[in-house]
Design a protein around this motif. Structure first.
Motif, PDB file in Angstrom:
ATOM      1  N   GLY A  47      51.186  26.241  39.238  1.00  8.68           N
ATOM      2  CA  GLY A  47      50.372  27.113  38.419  1.00  8.68           C
ATOM      3  C   GLY A  47      50.540  28.573  38.777  1.00  8.68           C
ATOM      4  N   GLN A  48      49.768  29.432  38.079  1.00  6.88           N
ATOM      5  CA  GLN A  48      49.809  30.863  38.316  1.00  6.88           C
ATOM      6  C   GLN A  48      49.079  31.230  39.600  1.00  6.88           C
ATOM      7  N   ASN A  49      49.455  32.350  40.162  1.00  4.76           N
ATOM      8  CA  ASN A  49      48.827  32.835  41.382  1.00  4.76           C
ATOM      9  C   ASN A  49      47.375  33.188  41.081  1.00  4.76           C
ATOM     10  N   VAL A  50      46.444  32.595  41.807  1.00  2.00           N
ATOM     11  CA  VAL A  50      45.032  32.804  41.530  1.00  2.00           C
ATOM     12  C   VAL A  50      44.624  34.247  41.780  1.00  2.00           C
ATOM     13  N   ASP A  51      45.284  34.935  42.705  1.00  2.78           N
ATOM     14  CA  ASP A  51      44.918  36.314  43.004  1.00  2.78           C
ATOM     15  C   ASP A  51      45.212  37.243  41.835  1.00  2.78           C
ATOM     16  N   LEU A 101      37.603  25.969  45.530  1.00  3.74           N
ATOM     17  CA  LEU A 101      36.223  26.385  45.308  1.00  3.74           C
ATOM     18  C   LEU A 101      35.904  27.686  46.045  1.00  3.74           C
ATOM     19  N   SER A 102      36.548  27.906  47.180  1.00  4.64           N
ATOM     20  CA  SER A 102      36.357  29.178  47.885  1.00  4.64           C
ATOM     21  C   SER A 102      36.951  30.324  47.075  1.00  4.64           C
ATOM     22  N   ALA A 103      38.149  30.095  46.493  1.00  3.52           N
ATOM     23  CA  ALA A 103      38.788  31.136  45.694  1.00  3.52           C
ATOM     24  C   ALA A 103      38.005  31.437  44.418  1.00  3.52           C
ATOM     25  N   LEU A 104      37.331  30.424  43.863  1.00  4.50           N
ATOM     26  CA  LEU A 104      36.589  30.590  42.609  1.00  4.50           C
ATOM     27  C   LEU A 104      35.096  30.778  42.830  1.00  4.50           C
ATOM     28  N   ARG A 105      34.678  31.077  44.043  1.00  2.00           N
ATOM     29  CA  ARG A 105      33.256  31.120  44.363  1.00  2.00           C
ATOM     30  C   ARG A 105      32.504  32.101  43.481  1.00  2.00           C
TER      31      ARG A 105
END
Length: 845
Positions: A763-767, A835-839
C-alpha cells in the motif's frame, strides 16, 4: 507368602492354610518379607502351633513387601529348586496378582515355575479383578465408618459444620463409596467418576440448602487419588471459602488407621474359608500334574489362578484371562460392580429441594408452559434438510414459517436490516442454507452463542443489530427494546408487506439481495460540524477492525494462541475499537470440505481456531464479576486466566462509581410485573422494570438518587448508550464473517462503513497519505491480512472476482510501517502499529 500392603485377615488365611496342609500330611514353608524374602531365600517351615492365635490378629506376621519378581526370576527359581517347592500360594493385593502373572509368563524360560499357583486377594482397596470382595476390605470399611461416626460425635455441640475426610484405596473408590453409603455422606469423590469444579460448587450449594433445612453437620469423602488437582486440601479450602458465614469446615486424612485394628468377623471367616478352598484346589492340581518321578509339570493357563468370590460363589479364574480386564496403569479392574451403587449414594445425599418429583421441576429449572420459540421448531427441521432446501415446496413452507417467526415472536424488535441468529458458533458453514436465505429473503446467517453455559442448535429468532434489541455481546440473548408500541406495529406491518411481495414506498424495507459485492470506493460526504452529542462529550461514530482467524493457526502451542488473542484484545481496548470482525480468508478452499479427508481435517482445524479466537475475545471483554455466570469451563479458555486483563472502562470494581454498569439477570424471585433483579458487581442486586430471563447480560443505567433509596434501581439501556451519551468506551462487539466480502456486506450499521482502510506492505506510505484521510466519518473499518496478506484473502473470495486490484476494495490502501527492518510483520504487531499510526483519525482529531 504375602505381596503388597498388609491388611486384616491375612493372618487368619495363613493359619487356615497351614493347618489344612499339615492335616493332609504335607509340609508348609513360609516365605518371609514377600518377594524380597523369596529372592534372598528367607524361607522357613511353619508348624501347627506357630500359627496359634493368628486368627484375631491384624497385619501380616510373615511380612510383606511391594516388590515384583520380574527382574529377579532366576534367583527365585534357584530357591524353588533348593527347597523343592511344588505349589505356591500368594495372599496379598494387586502386587500378588501381578506377581503370579509375571511368574506364569516366565514358565517357557524356567520349567521350575510350572507348578500350581494361586492368589487369594487381600487388600483394603478391593481393586483386584476376578472377585467382588477382597480380604481386609470389610475391616477397613468398618474402621472408616466408625471413625466418621466419631468425627460427627465430636461436633455434637457444634452447629453447622462440614467434615472433609480422605480415605485410602489408591485409584479405586470402593472404600469412599461404601463408606459414604454406610456413614450417610453428602458426597464421595472418586477417580472412576470424574468430577469438575462445577460439580464441587454444586455440592457446596447443596450443603447450603441442607443447612437451611435444619441439618447441622455434613460429611464429604474423597478417595486419595480421586483427582490430581482437586486435592483434599483444595476441597477443604473451597468449602471453607464458599461456606463461610454459613458453616465451618474441617478436614481429616485417616491414613493407615484403616489398615490396623482387629479383623472383622467377616474377614476372619472369609480368610479361613478362602485358604481352605485354595488347599483343595492345589491338592487337586498336584494329583493331575505329578509325574512318575514325583516332579510337577503344569503349564496350562488354568494352573495359575485367582480365587475370588463372584456373586456369592467361590471361583478360580486364570490370571491370564483377568489380565485383559485390568487397568495396570491405575491398578483397578475395568469393570467394578459397586459403581452401580453410585446413583443410590447421590439420591440419598441430594437435598429434598433439589430432588425432582414426577412432572415437577425445581424453580431453577422451571420452564414456562408456553414458549415462543416452539414456533421455530418447524423452521429448524427445514434448515436441517440441506439437499431439499431448493425444492419449491420447502421454499413455500419456509416462507410461511418465517412470517410467523417475524411477526409473532413477542420479546424481540424488528428492523428492516434483519439478521437470523443461529445459536451454535461451532457449526460448519452450510453454503446451501446461507445462499438460499440470502437469495430469497436477504437474510444473513450469523453464528453466535445461545448462552454462556450450553450450546444449542435452536434458532433464536430475528434480532435487530442497530437498536437496543441487538444481540447481546457475550451471552447471545436478545433483549426487549424499549420502543413505543405504535412504532413496533408499523414496522411489523411493513415487514409483512415485504414478505407478501409488496415493496414499501420508503427505504425502510428489506434490502434486496445483490449477486455482486460492489464496494463503494468513494468517501461519503459528512458534515464537518460538531453534533450536539459530540459537543456534550458523546461519541456517535464507531471504529472497527477485521482480522483473519488464520493468525491463530500460526501459533505453535495453545498457550501462545491464547496470548496472541490477548494481545489483539488489549489493542482493541487501548485504541477504543468498538467492533472486531473475525473472517475466513480461505473462503474458496472451505466451500467444499468433503472432497478429501485431508481437506476436511484442515477445515475442522480452521473452524476450531475461529471458535477459540471468538470465545477468548468474548471472555476478555466480559467484566470479571460476570464471567462465572456467563462462561462455563471450556478447553478454549484453558489459558485465558493467564492473559493480561483489559482493564476497560466498563470493567468496574465494587468501589468504582459510574452511572452505567454491566450486569446479568439473576434468578432471584420477584413479584409478577415488578421487573427483574440484576447483579452488577455490587453488594446488592439492583431492580429494573423489565422482566427478562436469567443469565441475560445487559447494560444498566443507575438512577441518580439510587444512594438515597434502600433498594437500588436502574433501567436497562442500549450497550451503546454510555458511548453515545457520555463518550465512555464500553467494550467491543464481535462478528464472524465467512469471507472478506462478508466483512463489508454484513455490516451491522446503517449505511455500512463510510471509511474503509486496508493494510498491506504494497500500500501507500501512511506518512504521505495520513493528512488526506478525512477527519469526519460515521463508521470506520480497518482490515488486516493474514500470513499471506490481504491479497490472498481477495483471491480466495469468489464474490470479489470482478475486482482486479485489492486496493480497489478500500478507500485507502496503506503501508503503516514503511522501511521496516524485518521481512515480515505479524498481524498482531500490525494491529498495534496501524492503530498507533491512525490514532488521531480514530479520535477524529
Amino acid at each position: 507368602m504375602h505381596a503388597g500392603a498388609p491388611c486384616c485377615g491375612m493372618n487368619a488365611a495363613v493359619r487356615s492354610f497351614v493347618r489344612n496342609v499339615i492335616f493332609r500330611g504335607d509340609t508348609v514353608l513360609g516365605i518371609h518379607e514377600g518377594i524380597d524374602g523369596f529372592i534372598e531365600g528367607d524361607i522357613r517351615p511353619i508348624g501347627w502351633t506357630e500359627v496359634s492365635g493368628w486368627v484375631g490378629q491384624g497385619g501380616a506376621f510373615l511380612g510383606t513387601r511391594r516388590t515384583l519378581p520380574e527382574k529377579n526370576i532366576p534367583k527365585i527359581v534357584e530357591n524353588i529348586k533348593a527347597h523343592r517347592i511344588q505349589a505356591l500360594l500368594f495372599i496379598g493385593g494387586f502386587e500378588a496378582y501381578h506377581s503370579i502373572i509375571q511368574l506364569a509368563e516366565a514358565r517357557n524360560d524356567f520349567p521350575e515355575l510350572r507348578i500350581p499357583m494361586c492368589v487369594i486377594p487381600a487388600t483394603i482397596s478391593n481393586n483386584i479383578p476376578g472377585t467382588d470382595f477382597s480380604l481386609g476390605a470389610d475391616t477397613a470399611l468398618n474402621e472408616i465408618t466408625e471413625i466418621c461416626d466419631r468425627i460427627r460425635q465430636s461436633a455434637q455441640g457444634t452447629k453447622r459444620r462440614v467434615f472433609v475426610v480422605e480415605t485410602m484405596g489408591g485409584y479405586c473408590g470402593y472404600l469412599a463409596t461404601l463408606a459414604g453409603l454406610a456413614g450417610g455422606a453428602d458426597a464421595a469423590y472418586i477417580y472412576e467418576e470424574p468430577f469438575s469444579i462445577k460439580d464441587l460448587m454444586g455440592d457446596v450449594y447443596h450443603m447450603h440448602s441442607k443447612m437451611a433445612e435444619g441439618v447441622q453437620r455434613g460429611l464429604i469423602l474423597r478417595n486419595e487419588k480421586a483427582n490430581a488437582n482437586y486435592t483434599t486440601d483444595f476441597i477443604y479450602r473451597l468449602y471453607s471459602e464458599e461456606g463461610k458465614d454459613i458453616f465451618s469446615t474441617r478436614h481429616n486424612i485417616l491414613g493407615h488407621m484403616q489398615q490396623g485394628g482387629s479383623p472383622s468377623p467377616f474377614d476372619r471367616n472369609f480368610g479361613t474359608k478362602m485358604a481352605a478352598k485354595a488347599v483343595d484346589w492345589l491338592h487337586a492340581q498336584l494329583k493331575l500334574h505329578t509325574q512318575p518321578d514325583c516332579s510337577v509339570v503344569c503349564s496350562a493357563p488354568d494352573t495359575a489362578v485367582l480365587l475370588g468370590l463372584v456373586r456369592r460363589q467361590y471361583r478360580f479364574t486364570p490370571c491370564q484371562t483377568l489380565k485383559l480386564e485390568t487397568d495396570f496403569k491405575c491398578r483397578i479392574p475395568r469393570n467394578e460392580w459397586w459403581l452401580r451403587l453410585r446413583p443410590l449414594l447421590r439420591a440419598l445425599a441430594t437435598p429434598a429441594i433439589f430432588q425432582r418429583k414426577p412432572g415437577v421441576r425445581s424453580d431453577k429449572h422451571r420452564i414456562p408452559k408456553r414458549q415462543w420459540y416452539l414456533k421455530l421448531r418447524s423452521l429448524l427441521r427445514i434448515l436441517a434438510k440441506h439437499e431439499s432446501a431448493y425444492e419449491p415446496e420447502a421454499q413455500e413452507e419456509f416462507a410461511e414459517i418465517l412470517k410467523i417467526a417475524l411477526i409473532l415472536t413477542p420479546i424481540q424488535e424488528f428492523h428492516p436490516k434483519v439478521d437470523f441468529t443461529a445459536a451454535h458458533i461451532g457449526l460448519p458453514y452450510s453454503e446451501v442454507i446461507v445462499e438460499f436465505l440470502k437469495a430469497e429473503y436477504s437474510i444473513a446467517l450469523y453464528w453466535q452463542r445461545l448462552d454462556a453455559n450450553s450450546f444449542s442448535r435452536v434458532l433464536v429468532g430475528v434480532t435487530e443489530i442497530t437498536c437496543f434489541s441487538s444481540l447481546d455481546k457475550t451471552s447471545g440473548f436478545c433483549t426487549e427494546n424499549n420502543v413505543q408500541r405504535n412504532w413496533k406495529r408499523k414496522k411489523k406491518d411493513k415487514l409483512k408487506q415485504r414478505l407478501d411481495g409488496q415493496t414499501p414506498e420508503d427505504t425502510n424495507g428489506l434490502i434486496p439481495h445483490s449477486d455482486h459485492h460492489v464496494m463503494d470506493t468513494t468517501v461519503g460526504t459528512i458534515d464537518e460540524s460538531l453534533t450536539t452529542e459530540e459537543a456534550s462529550g458523546g461519541r456517535k461514530w464507531t471504529a472497527s477492525i477485521a482480522v483473519p482467524f488464520s493468525i491463530v493457526e500460526n501459533a505453535q502451542s495453545p498457550e501462545l494462541k491464547a496470548y496472541l488473542i490477548g494481545q489483539i484484545a488489549r489493542a482493541l481496548v487501548v485504541f477504543n475499537i468498538d467492533e472486531i470482525v473475525v473472517f475466513d480468508e480461505y473462503s474458496r478452499q472451505t466451500s467444499d470440505v468433503n472432497s478429501t479427508s485431508e481437506e476436511s481435517l484442515l477445515y475442522d482445524r480452521r473452524k476450531s481456531a475461529m471458535v477459540q479466537m471468538i470465545r477468548i475475545l468474548q471472555y476478555l471483554e466480559c467484566p470479571q464479576y460476570l464471567r462465572k455466570y456467563l462462561f462455563s469451563l471450556q478447553k478454549d479458555l484453558q489459558f485465558a486466566g493467564l492473559l493480561n486483563p483489559l482493564d476497560s472502562t466498563h470493567h468496574l470494581k465494587t468501589a468504582d462509581e459510574c452511572q452505567y454498569r454491566e450486569g446479568v439477570v439473576t434468578n432471584r424471585p420477584v413479584r409478577e410485573g415488578k421487573g427483574s433483579f440484576v447483579y452488577i458487581g455490587l453488594q446488592k442486586d439492583i431492580q429494573i422494570d423489565k422482566c427478562l430471563k436469567p443469565n441475560v447480560r445487559l447494560t444498566v443505567k443507575l438512577d441518580d438518587n439510587e444512594n438515597q433509596r434502600k433498594k437500588v434501581r436502574g433501567v436497562a439501556v442500549s450497550p451503546s448508550e454510555p458511548r453515545e451519551v457520555l463518550g465512555l468506551y464500553w467494550g467491543y462487539t464481535i462478528r464472524a464473517a465467512k469471507s472478506l466480502s462478508a466483512v463489508f456486506s454484513e455490516c451491522p450499521f446503517d449505511g455500512g462503513y463510510d471509511l474503509t482502510i486496508g493494510t498491506s506492505e504494497k500500500g501507500q506510505n501512511v506518512d504521505r497519505v495520513l493528512r488526506q484521510i478525512p477527519k469526519r466519518f460515521n463508521h470506520l473499518l480497518v482490515v488486516f491480512g493474514g500470513l499471506k496478506g490481504l491479497e490472498a484473502a481477495h483471491d480466495s473470495d469468489e464474490s470479489l472476482a470482478s475486482v482486479e486490484d485489492t486496493a480497489d476494495l478500500f478507500n485507502y490502501y496503506l503501508n503503516t510501517c514503511p522501511n521496516q527492518g524485518s521481512n515480515t510483520i505479524r498481524t498482531e504487531e500490525a494491529v498495534l502499529i496501524t492503530l498507533s499510526a491512525l490514532r488521531k483519525r480514530l479520535l477524529r482529531i
